[in-house]
Write a protein that holds these residues in place. Structure first.
Motif, PDB file in Angstrom:
ATOM      1  N   LYS A 263     -10.503   8.069 -17.072  1.00 33.04           N
ATOM      2  CA  LYS A 263     -10.234   6.730 -17.397  1.00 33.04           C
ATOM      3  C   LYS A 263      -8.830   6.460 -16.703  1.00 33.04           C
ATOM      4  CE  LYS A 263     -14.028   5.728 -20.254  1.00 33.04           C
ATOM      5  NZ  LYS A 263     -14.433   7.510 -20.471  1.00 33.04           N
ATOM      6  N   GLU A 264      -8.687   5.576 -16.147  1.00 28.23           N
ATOM      7  CA  GLU A 264      -7.216   5.085 -15.519  1.00 28.23           C
ATOM      8  C   GLU A 264      -7.165   3.317 -15.098  1.00 28.23           C
ATOM      9  OE1 GLU A 264      -6.435   8.889 -12.776  1.00 28.23           O
ATOM     10  OE2 GLU A 264      -7.096   7.283 -11.788  1.00 28.23           O
ATOM     11  N   ALA A 265      -6.427   3.226 -15.356  1.00 25.97           N
ATOM     12  CA  ALA A 265      -5.810   1.331 -14.738  1.00 25.97           C
ATOM     13  C   ALA A 265      -5.864   1.273 -13.206  1.00 25.97           C
ATOM     14  CB  ALA A 265      -4.215   1.135 -15.579  1.00 25.97           C
ATOM     15  N   GLU A 266      -5.112   2.055 -12.807  1.00 23.21           N
ATOM     16  CA  GLU A 266      -5.582   2.166 -10.957  1.00 23.21           C
ATOM     17  C   GLU A 266      -6.216   2.593 -10.747  1.00 23.21           C
ATOM     18  OE1 GLU A 266      -5.169  -1.067 -10.330  1.00 23.21           O
ATOM     19  OE2 GLU A 266      -3.639  -1.691 -11.988  1.00 23.21           O
ATOM     20  N   PRO A 267      -6.974   2.527  -9.170  1.00 24.09           N
ATOM     21  CA  PRO A 267      -7.530   3.827  -8.492  1.00 24.09           C
ATOM     22  C   PRO A 267      -6.682   4.205  -8.076  1.00 24.09           C
ATOM     23  CG  PRO A 267      -8.255   1.924  -8.030  1.00 24.09           C
ATOM     24  CD  PRO A 267      -7.367   1.413  -8.953  1.00 24.09           C
ATOM     25  N   ASN A 268      -6.927   5.921  -7.701  1.00 26.84           N
ATOM     26  CA  ASN A 268      -5.785   6.905  -7.282  1.00 26.84           C
ATOM     27  C   ASN A 268      -5.569   6.668  -5.788  1.00 26.84           C
ATOM     28  OD1 ASN A 268      -4.117   9.693  -7.124  1.00 26.84           O
ATOM     29  ND2 ASN A 268      -5.405  10.646  -7.339  1.00 26.84           N
ATOM     30  N   ILE A 269      -5.196   6.044  -5.347  1.00 26.64           N
ATOM     31  CA  ILE A 269      -4.434   5.759  -3.906  1.00 26.64           C
ATOM     32  C   ILE A 269      -3.253   6.796  -3.664  1.00 26.64           C
ATOM     33  CG2 ILE A 269      -3.978   3.831  -2.644  1.00 26.64           C
ATOM     34  CD1 ILE A 269      -6.441   3.768  -3.413  1.00 26.64           C
ATOM     35  N   GLU A 270      -3.080   7.472  -2.195  1.00 23.73           N
ATOM     36  CA  GLU A 270      -2.135   8.252  -1.910  1.00 23.73           C
ATOM     37  C   GLU A 270      -1.604   7.556  -1.041  1.00 23.73           C
ATOM     38  OE1 GLU A 270      -3.715  11.754   0.123  1.00 23.73           O
ATOM     39  OE2 GLU A 270      -3.901  12.519  -1.894  1.00 23.73           O
ATOM     40  N   VAL A 271      -0.051   6.840  -1.323  1.00 25.08           N
ATOM     41  CA  VAL A 271       0.580   5.956  -1.034  1.00 25.08           C
ATOM     42  C   VAL A 271       1.604   6.760   0.515  1.00 25.08           C
ATOM     43  CG1 VAL A 271       2.597   4.342  -0.814  1.00 25.08           C
ATOM     44  CG2 VAL A 271       1.015   4.195  -2.680  1.00 25.08           C
ATOM     45  N   PRO A 272       1.990   6.289   1.561  1.00 20.21           N
ATOM     46  CA  PRO A 272       2.383   7.554   2.160  1.00 20.21           C
ATOM     47  C   PRO A 272       3.768   6.970   2.063  1.00 20.21           C
ATOM     48  CG  PRO A 272       1.152   5.992   3.839  1.00 20.21           C
ATOM     49  CD  PRO A 272       0.956   5.897   2.191  1.00 20.21           C
ATOM     50  N   VAL A 273       4.478   7.215   1.535  1.00 17.81           N
ATOM     51  CA  VAL A 273       5.757   6.985   0.858  1.00 17.81           C
ATOM     52  C   VAL A 273       6.490   8.578   0.941  1.00 17.81           C
ATOM     53  CG1 VAL A 273       7.191   5.677   0.379  1.00 17.81           C
ATOM     54  CG2 VAL A 273       6.209   4.770   0.932  1.00 17.81           C
TER      55      VAL A 273
ATOM     56  N   ILE B 142      17.309   8.015   1.775  1.00 18.01           N
ATOM     57  CA  ILE B 142      15.989   7.353   2.399  1.00 18.01           C
ATOM     58  C   ILE B 142      15.110   7.970   2.308  1.00 18.01           C
ATOM     59  CG2 ILE B 142      15.451   8.298   5.134  1.00 18.01           C
ATOM     60  CD1 ILE B 142      18.502   7.981   4.728  1.00 18.01           C
ATOM     61  N   ILE B 143      14.364   6.530   2.581  1.00 13.31           N
ATOM     62  CA  ILE B 143      12.970   5.885   2.336  1.00 13.31           C
ATOM     63  C   ILE B 143      12.129   5.995   3.148  1.00 13.31           C
ATOM     64  CG2 ILE B 143      11.507   3.840   0.865  1.00 13.31           C
ATOM     65  CD1 ILE B 143      13.279   3.541  -0.894  1.00 13.31           C
ATOM     66  N   VAL B 144      11.145   6.552   3.793  1.00 14.41           N
ATOM     67  CA  VAL B 144      10.666   6.855   4.710  1.00 14.41           C
ATOM     68  C   VAL B 144       8.719   6.804   4.269  1.00 14.41           C
ATOM     69  CG1 VAL B 144       9.627   8.507   6.349  1.00 14.41           C
ATOM     70  CG2 VAL B 144      11.456   9.092   5.414  1.00 14.41           C
ATOM     71  N   GLU B 145       8.504   5.657   4.826  1.00 18.54           N
ATOM     72  CA  GLU B 145       6.668   4.686   4.843  1.00 18.54           C
ATOM     73  C   GLU B 145       6.303   5.031   5.980  1.00 18.54           C
ATOM     74  OE1 GLU B 145       4.559   0.623   4.074  1.00 18.54           O
ATOM     75  OE2 GLU B 145       7.131   0.573   4.167  1.00 18.54           O
ATOM     76  N   PHE B 146       4.453   5.589   5.990  1.00 20.07           N
ATOM     77  CA  PHE B 146       4.141   5.911   7.140  1.00 20.07           C
ATOM     78  C   PHE B 146       3.471   4.997   7.292  1.00 20.07           C
ATOM     79  CE2 PHE B 146       6.067  10.481   6.445  1.00 20.07           C
ATOM     80  CZ  PHE B 146       6.246  10.746   7.793  1.00 20.07           C
ATOM     81  N   GLU B 147       2.638   4.894   8.106  1.00 25.64           N
ATOM     82  CA  GLU B 147       1.117   4.228   8.387  1.00 25.64           C
ATOM     83  C   GLU B 147       0.173   5.135   7.688  1.00 25.64           C
ATOM     84  OE1 GLU B 147       0.834   1.931  10.371  1.00 25.64           O
ATOM     85  OE2 GLU B 147       2.845   1.504  11.345  1.00 25.64           O
ATOM     86  N   ALA B 148      -0.737   3.417   7.016  1.00 22.17           N
ATOM     87  CA  ALA B 148      -1.536   4.555   5.321  1.00 22.17           C
ATOM     88  C   ALA B 148      -2.715   5.159   6.211  1.00 22.17           C
ATOM     89  CB  ALA B 148      -2.570   3.194   4.761  1.00 22.17           C
ATOM     90  N   GLU B 149      -3.115   4.976   7.412  1.00 26.28           N
ATOM     91  CA  GLU B 149      -3.980   6.012   7.683  1.00 26.28           C
ATOM     92  C   GLU B 149      -3.357   7.276   8.250  1.00 26.28           C
ATOM     93  OE1 GLU B 149      -3.448   3.172   9.476  1.00 26.28           O
ATOM     94  OE2 GLU B 149      -5.137   1.699   8.349  1.00 26.28           O
ATOM     95  N   ILE B 150      -2.641   7.520   7.624  1.00 26.84           N
ATOM     96  CA  ILE B 150      -2.085   8.823   8.765  1.00 26.84           C
ATOM     97  C   ILE B 150      -2.273  10.526   7.206  1.00 26.84           C
ATOM     98  CG2 ILE B 150       0.653   9.151   6.779  1.00 26.84           C
ATOM     99  CD1 ILE B 150       0.063  10.170  10.267  1.00 26.84           C
ATOM    100  N   ASP B 151      -1.837  11.479   7.619  1.00 29.96           N
ATOM    101  CA  ASP B 151      -2.744  12.646   6.862  1.00 29.96           C
ATOM    102  C   ASP B 151      -1.253  13.043   6.015  1.00 29.96           C
ATOM    103  OD1 ASP B 151      -3.109  15.040   5.188  1.00 29.96           O
ATOM    104  OD2 ASP B 151      -4.001  16.120   7.761  1.00 29.96           O
ATOM    105  N   THR B 152      -1.514  11.950   5.272  1.00 30.57           N
ATOM    106  CA  THR B 152      -0.344  12.562   3.729  1.00 30.57           C
ATOM    107  C   THR B 152       0.302  14.120   3.602  1.00 30.57           C
ATOM    108  OG1 THR B 152      -1.536  13.128   2.059  1.00 30.57           O
ATOM    109  CG2 THR B 152      -1.446  10.681   2.201  1.00 30.57           C
TER     110      THR B 152
END
Length: 546
Positions: free
Chosen positions: A35-45, A92-102
């Motif tokens: 049970k979690e507050a938010e879904p487990n989302i992989e953020v490519p950052v 340095i903050i590196v942000e990738f496209e959401a579809e990238i393989d993390t």
């Protein structure tokens, strides 16, 4: 498809057994699901930190940020690179496209950072690469406070940290607000002169100690033996006994010429609870673990470990995410129960008690099948999943109402209830399946919403698709079998059903009650199609203008 459905319905015991097994499995899944507050989302950052003591923001940009950015720009799938330069630090903050393989992105970032190390100043510390994950933030903070010596707080916090880290579902238990303990060595210049020790001899002796010496191995013919040279400081006595100078039989040690004592690093930040000095332990759970049970295990360990501690040491808890989850999930569960109650009230008023109970059975059955599917998919119970279930409460009973109404009509004509429900399932299969498919089609585009937001929102249509598909199976398979044993025509609606059946080739406007009124109004509207269409278009246009 219809023949297959009929063959299934002709095996009621198998169907009922399967239904019971699936419902029990769904209940077990609901209990065991994380049970979690938010879904487990992989953020490519990814966050790359580069400390360098004393560097100015301008020099940090030139010496640290730019060399690192040049290497990271060549990565595939990079959406944005942000550089931060400050006093003594660069990031340095590196942000990738959401579809990238993390996994691939993480590996590529670390490789580029390793390559960029050669271009950084020699005094710069090794860059630290951290992956941003919203589910790896602390879920609980254990606090130790009191007007006691700092070393007492630190000692108790360290002991408690070791106990908390034994919990399998805890990933990390990090100390917050503590100062790093060290040995402070103050050289006495008068003793340096008295023992005739130069500064060069002192520096050379200190730098040559506290090192790991690889002495290799000795081959004795019958076997090889590794040689270990103890060169690292393990205790304070090791520091006291560092040899500085040898004069004849006398050895001058560091303890002879210096004052050595235990202390802490200089304070760079303050951590206080209710005005008292404090040390915190931030708890980070493992991915996929139940936050509620994890935090409860931490509380149990804290209660067990702190028994017998001094009363001056106050132990507390703060920033407990499980309490927020209880509130959010509790409110959503209350909304679901309220919606179920309202649907049941309407069903009882319109269909009668027996039929309404069979229709209402579709709601918990569909939900339990949904929880089973969520468990098999490896997801968790979160606010988006519960919100999706709130949306589907009213839609779950549509197919069940159609099946029971048609079966009741056939039973009013004298058809056996077993045959009536099988006829209802066969006759209404395609209409109910088509109705469900059109509802699902409205939610399908949300699955293709791009970016991190799309990944977050995808939990809503997935929940709707799972639950409505489960409701279709319940209405087409489970409900006819239940109706085979418990179905019965409502006496208050029997006259209307018989009149409907008898008037299929007659005048429907002669029906009485609300049904007859609806038929008469509808027949009147059909006589003036253009007028009715114009009114409908006018209402649509007016709704957009208002």
């Amino acid at each position: 498809m219809i023949k297959t459905l009929e063959a299934i319905l002709n095996r009621p015991r198998v169907v009922l057994t399967m239904m019971v097994v699936l419902v029990v499995a769904g209940i077990s899944s609901y209990i065991s699901l994380p049970k979690e507050a938010e879904p487990n989302i992989e953020v490519p950052v990814y966050y790359v930190a580069i400390p360098l003591q004393g560097v100015s923001p301008e020099d940090a940009e030139r010496l640290l940020v730019k060399p690192m950015e040049e290497k990271l720009r060549g990565l595939d799938g990079v959406k944005e690179i942000t550089g931060i330069a400050s006093q003594g630090f660069a990031a340095i903050i590196v942000e990738f496209e959401a579809e990238i393989d993390t996994r691939k992105a993480s590996r590529d970032v670390r490789e580029k950072v390793d390559l960029a190390k050669a271009d950084l100043p020699a005094d710069a510390e090794d860059p630290v690469v951290s992956e941003v994950n919203l589910n790896l933030f602390p879920t609980l903070l254990v606090t130790l406070s009191g007007e006691v010596p700092e070393r007492t707080l630190f000692r108790h916090a360290k002991k408690l940290q070791e106990q908390i880290e034994t919990i399998p579902s805890v990933l990390e238990a990090n100390l917050v607000g503590q100062r790093e303990e060290l040995l402070e060595v103050n050289i006495d210049e008068l003793k340096l002169e008295a023992y005739q020790v130069s500064q060069l001899e002192l520096i050379t002796a200190v730098t040559r100690n506290n090192r790991l010496v690889a002495a290799g191995s000795i081959d004795a013919g019958k076997g090889s033996f590794n040689i270990k040279v103890p060169g690292l400081f393990a205790t304070a006595q090791d520091v006291f006994s560092v040899p500085i100078k040898v004069n004849g039989d006398a050895v001058v040690t560091l303890g002879d010429i210096a004052d050595i004592r235990r202390t802490f690093k200089d304070t760079s930040s303050y951590f206080r609870i209710n005005g008292r000095p404090a040390i915190g332990i931030s708890i980070i759970k493992r991915l996929g673990e139940n936050i509620v049970s994890t935090n409860q295990q931490v509380r149990d360990i804290v209660e067990k470990t702190t028994k017998g501690w001094p009363t001056q040491v106050h132990v507390g808890f703060a920033l407990d995410e499980s309490q927020m989850i209880f509130e959010v999930l509790g409110s959503l569960q209350s909304a679901i129960l309220t919606a179920i109650a309202l649907v049941m009230v309407i069903c009882v008023a319109a269909l009668g008690m027996r039929t309404a109970l069979m229709v209402g059975l579709a709601i918990p059955t569909s939900f339990m099948l949904g929880f089973l599917m969520v468990n098999l998919m490896g997801n968790s119970i979160n606010n988006m999943l519960m919100f999706g279930m709130v949306l589907t409460v009213g839609m779950l009973v549509d197919g069940a109402i159609v099946i029971t109404e048609y079966a009741d009509r056939k039973m009013s004509e004298g058809v056996d209830r077993s045959k009536a429900y099988i006829l209802a399932a066969k006759r209404m299969f395609w209409p109910v399946a088509s109705s469900t498919a059109t509802t699902l089609a409205a939610f399908l585009p949300m699955l293709f919403w791009p970016g991190v937001t799309g990944k977050f929102m995808a939990n809503l249509p997935i929940t709707v698709i799972i639950v409505l598909s489960a409701s279709l199976v319940t209405a087409m398979v489970f409900l006819p079998v239940i109706g085979r044993y418990f179905g019965k025509v409502n006496k208050s609606a029997s006259d209307t059903l018989q009149a409907l059946s008898a008037s299929e080739n007659g005048d429907l406007r002669k029906l009485g009650g609300v049904t007859g009124l609806y038929v008469r109004v509808l027949s009147g509207m059909i006589r003036f199609p253009l007028f009715v269409t114009a009114i409908a278009l006018g209402l649509i246009v007016t709704s957009f203008m208002v």
